[in-house]
Design a protein around this motif. Structure first.
Motif, mmCIF file in Angstrom:
data_model
loop_
_atom_site.group_PDB
_atom_site.id
_atom_site.type_symbol
_atom_site.label_atom_id
_atom_site.label_comp_id
_atom_site.label_asym_id
_atom_site.label_seq_id
_atom_site.Cartn_x
_atom_site.Cartn_y
_atom_site.Cartn_z
ATOM 1 N N LEU A 199 0.823 -1.222 0.000
ATOM 2 C CA LEU A 199 0.000 0.000 0.000
ATOM 3 C C LEU A 199 0.855 1.271 0.000
ATOM 4 N N GLU A 200 2.173 1.056 -0.160
ATOM 5 C CA GLU A 200 3.144 2.156 -0.192
ATOM 6 C C GLU A 200 3.098 3.020 1.062
ATOM 7 N N LEU A 201 2.929 2.332 2.200
ATOM 8 C CA LEU A 201 3.010 3.025 3.492
ATOM 9 C C LEU A 201 4.431 2.826 4.011
ATOM 10 N N GLY A 202 4.776 3.465 5.101
ATOM 11 C CA GLY A 202 6.159 3.390 5.587
ATOM 12 C C GLY A 202 6.503 2.112 6.326
ATOM 13 N N TYR A 203 7.744 2.053 6.816
ATOM 14 C CA TYR A 203 8.221 0.920 7.587
ATOM 15 C C TYR A 203 8.545 1.385 9.002
ATOM 16 N N PRO A 204 8.276 0.626 10.046
ATOM 17 C CA PRO A 204 7.569 -0.651 10.059
ATOM 18 C C PRO A 204 6.087 -0.481 9.764
ATOM 19 N N GLY A 205 5.536 -1.508 9.125
ATOM 20 C CA GLY A 205 4.181 -1.396 8.586
ATOM 21 C C GLY A 205 3.061 -1.469 9.612
ATOM 22 N N GLY A 206 3.316 -2.141 10.745
ATOM 23 C CA GLY A 206 2.249 -2.317 11.741
ATOM 24 C C GLY A 206 1.604 -1.014 12.172
ATOM 25 N N PRO A 207 2.416 -0.077 12.698
ATOM 26 C CA PRO A 207 1.812 1.184 13.147
ATOM 27 C C PRO A 207 1.149 1.948 11.999
ATOM 28 N N GLU A 208 1.708 1.850 10.776
ATOM 29 C CA GLU A 208 1.145 2.566 9.613
ATOM 30 C C GLU A 208 -0.233 2.009 9.260
ATOM 31 N N ILE A 209 -0.311 0.660 9.189
ATOM 32 C CA ILE A 209 -1.595 0.028 8.857
ATOM 33 C C ILE A 209 -2.633 0.376 9.919
ATOM 34 N N SER A 210 -2.226 0.297 11.183
ATOM 35 C CA SER A 210 -3.236 0.536 12.217
ATOM 36 C C SER A 210 -3.699 1.993 12.202
ATOM 37 N N ARG A 211 -2.797 2.914 11.847
ATOM 38 C CA ARG A 211 -3.200 4.334 11.742
ATOM 39 C C ARG A 211 -4.221 4.511 10.618
ATOM 40 N N GLU A 212 -3.950 3.881 9.470
ATOM 41 C CA GLU A 212 -4.884 3.980 8.326
ATOM 42 C C GLU A 212 -6.214 3.315 8.676
ATOM 43 N N ALA A 213 -6.132 2.144 9.320
ATOM 44 C CA ALA A 213 -7.344 1.398 9.675
ATOM 45 C C ALA A 213 -8.238 2.236 10.594
ATOM 46 N N GLU A 214 -7.606 2.971 11.479
ATOM 47 C CA GLU A 214 -8.339 3.814 12.419
ATOM 48 C C GLU A 214 -9.167 4.873 11.667
ATOM 49 N N LYS A 215 -8.594 5.393 10.573
ATOM 50 C CA LYS A 215 -9.319 6.418 9.781
ATOM 51 C C LYS A 215 -10.622 5.830 9.259
ATOM 52 N N ASN A 256 -7.564 7.138 -1.524
ATOM 53 C CA ASN A 256 -8.610 7.174 -0.498
ATOM 54 C C ASN A 256 -9.054 5.777 -0.071
ATOM 55 N N LEU A 257 -8.680 4.765 -0.899
ATOM 56 C CA LEU A 257 -9.091 3.389 -0.568
ATOM 57 C C LEU A 257 -8.168 2.750 0.467
ATOM 58 N N ILE A 258 -7.010 3.383 0.683
ATOM 59 C CA ILE A 258 -6.012 2.761 1.589
ATOM 60 C C ILE A 258 -6.575 2.502 3.001
ATOM 61 N N PRO A 259 -7.246 3.466 3.625
ATOM 62 C CA PRO A 259 -7.780 3.185 4.967
ATOM 63 C C PRO A 259 -8.738 1.988 4.989
ATOM 64 N N GLN A 260 -9.541 1.864 3.934
ATOM 65 C CA GLN A 260 -10.499 0.769 3.851
ATOM 66 C C GLN A 260 -9.791 -0.584 3.761
ATOM 67 N N ILE A 261 -8.777 -0.639 2.886
ATOM 68 C CA ILE A 261 -8.040 -1.900 2.708
ATOM 69 C C ILE A 261 -7.256 -2.233 3.978
ATOM 70 N N ALA A 262 -6.619 -1.206 4.547
ATOM 71 C CA ALA A 262 -5.844 -1.427 5.784
ATOM 72 C C ALA A 262 -6.761 -1.948 6.892
ATOM 73 N N HIS A 263 -7.949 -1.387 6.975
ATOM 74 C CA HIS A 263 -8.900 -1.799 8.010
ATOM 75 C C HIS A 263 -9.319 -3.250 7.813
ATOM 76 N N GLU A 264 -9.641 -3.590 6.577
ATOM 77 C CA GLU A 264 -10.063 -4.950 6.277
ATOM 78 C C GLU A 264 -8.926 -5.943 6.547
ATOM 79 N N PHE A 265 -7.710 -5.550 6.202
ATOM 80 C CA PHE A 265 -6.541 -6.400 6.452
ATOM 81 C C PHE A 265 -6.375 -6.627 7.967
ATOM 82 N N GLN A 266 -6.417 -5.539 8.717
ATOM 83 C CA GLN A 266 -6.243 -5.639 10.174
ATOM 84 C C GLN A 266 -7.352 -6.490 10.799
#
Ligand code: KG4
Ligand code: ZN
Length: 417
Positions: A234-250, A303-313
């Protein structure tokens, strides 16, 4: 007893100094100093940890960190001449930069009052582990203090027993010198530990202190690794955990505020399998195909990144929670321990605690590390060292000065005992 612990298994160089007392049941841990220096900024541009760079950084940072830790603990005193020079040279023959710094340090300062040195010997990145091990052996030899090798995963399990002074602010160099007395939280057995980190996803049954049985583990990618890989896709930063959870929260906020539902459905691998094993590699591939297809069909938008991150999490959490509940039931456990880097994930913490506590009520212990101790740190290695030391003492065994310890990237829980 006073324990100096060293952790270099991945991309954090950490040294802690702890005072541990009162044995197994009423253990007290006083953190005199805990320094964690993260190398994230160095590895970031490579999208993951580069072992040779980690090794170089550990070499650069161990002596300055040790100096800081001893200074904070009031143990840094000017000194005497170094003995055993030849052997010290031999132990650190391959870490020449570190050797030079260590000899300067040993030449300058007196032997501190330490009873035991502990070091992570695996699992982790072997080039990184060797630096910590050889450094610990040199200190052990120069100061004639016994040395114990510790399993990194066991450190994560014991991280739930640490607590820190809340007033300390975390900085890039997290530096905590609280003189707070920390009371051990009672672990009642049988206990079940879910270790979720960058390299591991394990369900461990603990029948007693230091008695472990692996009841489930990942067949491919670890949970943290999946977070990191999904973030990269999703071209987010490293480490990915905190990045995904931030997007998922949105996206979670959108679900609550605007009653929105995700149109994407990702797989929940092995959700209904009869064992307690996990598999996250297919989930990461599903994220890859989903984004590729969206891009190919011209439907992609950031704009789809938060949705995908949320579903992944959601997919990761659902699997972790379901398997944990099932294992907890099967083994009739009294304590559940959530630990490892991924345990910093707020949604996972809440959902696991909520599900287990709803099912088992108040008489059930749910333990997780304070966020500060969820990632790699040497304080957790010191706590695990204290327990191992007590165990050896009960068995009438003693520890050696500078024993040969081999870094083991795949060190298994069972081999340690
Ligand atoms: O335990 P740890 O610090 O190092 C290893 O022993 O591997 O775990 C690091 C892992 C990384 O994969 C990182 O992305 C993940 O923990 N992590 C998280 C979060 N914070 C760190 N994963 C999900 N959510 C988080 N908030
Ligand atoms: Zn770790």
């Amino acid at each position: 007893m006073k324990i100096l612990a060293i952790e270099t298994s991945c991309d954090e160089t950490s040294i802690s100094f702890l005072e541990c007392s009162r044995g197994f049941k009423k253990t007290n841990f006083k953190i005199l100093s805990n320094v964690v220096l993260s190398q994230i900024d160095i590895h970031k541009s490579f999208g993951g940890v580069v072992p040779s760079l980690a090794r170089r950084e550990h070499q650069k940072n161990l002596v300055p960190i040790l100096t800081k830790v001893l200074e904070e603990s009031g143990l840094l005193k000017l000194k005497i001449t170094v003995k055993n020079l030849k052997l010290l040279n031999k132990i650190l023959a391959r870490e020449t930069e570190l050797l030079e710094k260590t000899l300067d340090f040993l030449d300058k300062y007196e032997k501190p009052k330490i009873n035991l040195i502990a070091v992570t010997r695996g699992p982790g990145l072997e080039p990184a582990l060797w630096v910590g091990i050889n450094f610990a052996r040199v200190l052990s030899k120069a100061w004639e203090i016994p040395l114990i090798g510790i399993n990194h995963l066991e450190g994560h399990v014991f991280s739930v027993l640490l607590s820190q002074n809340r007033e300390e602010k975390s900085k890039r160099i997290q530096n905590s010198k609280s003189k707070i007395q920390n009371k051990i939280l009672k672990i009642q057995f049988p206990a079940l530990a879910l270790i979720v980190s960058g390299g591991h996803t394990e369900l461990i049954l603990m029948e007693d202190w230091l008695k472990y049985k692996i009841v489930g583990s990942t067949l491919d990618d670890a949970a943290g690794e999946a977070f990191d890989k999904a973030a990269r896709i999703l071209e987010l930063g490293y480490p990915g955990g905190p990045e995904i959870s931030r997007e998922a929260e949105k996206w979670k906020i959108q679900i609550i505020d605007k009653h929105r539902k995700s149109g994407f459905l990702l797989p929940r691998p092995m959700l209904n399998s009869k064992d307690f094993n996990f598999s996250f590699s297919g989930l990461k591939t599903a994220v890859l195909y989903l984004t590729q297809n969206l891009k190919k069909s011209g439907n992609w938008s950031e704009n789809l990144i938060p949705q995908i991150a949320h579903e992944f999490q959601e997919a990761v959490i659902e699997v972790l929670v379901k398997k944990s509940l099932k294992a907890a039931e099967k083994y009739n456990i009294k304590t559940f321990i959530l630990c490892g880097g991924v345990s910093a994930n707020k949604e996972l913490r809440y959902r696991l605690c909520d599900s287990l506590c709803k099912k088992y009520g108040k008489n059930f212990n749910f333990l997780m590390p304070e966020i500060e101790f969820s990632g790699d740190n040497a304080a957790m290695i010191a706590v695990a060292a204290y327990s191992n030391y007590l165990n050896l003492k009960v068995k009438g065994k003693s520890l050696k000065i500078a024993p040969f310890l081999k870094a083991d990237g795949n060190l298994n829980f069972k081999i340690n005992f």
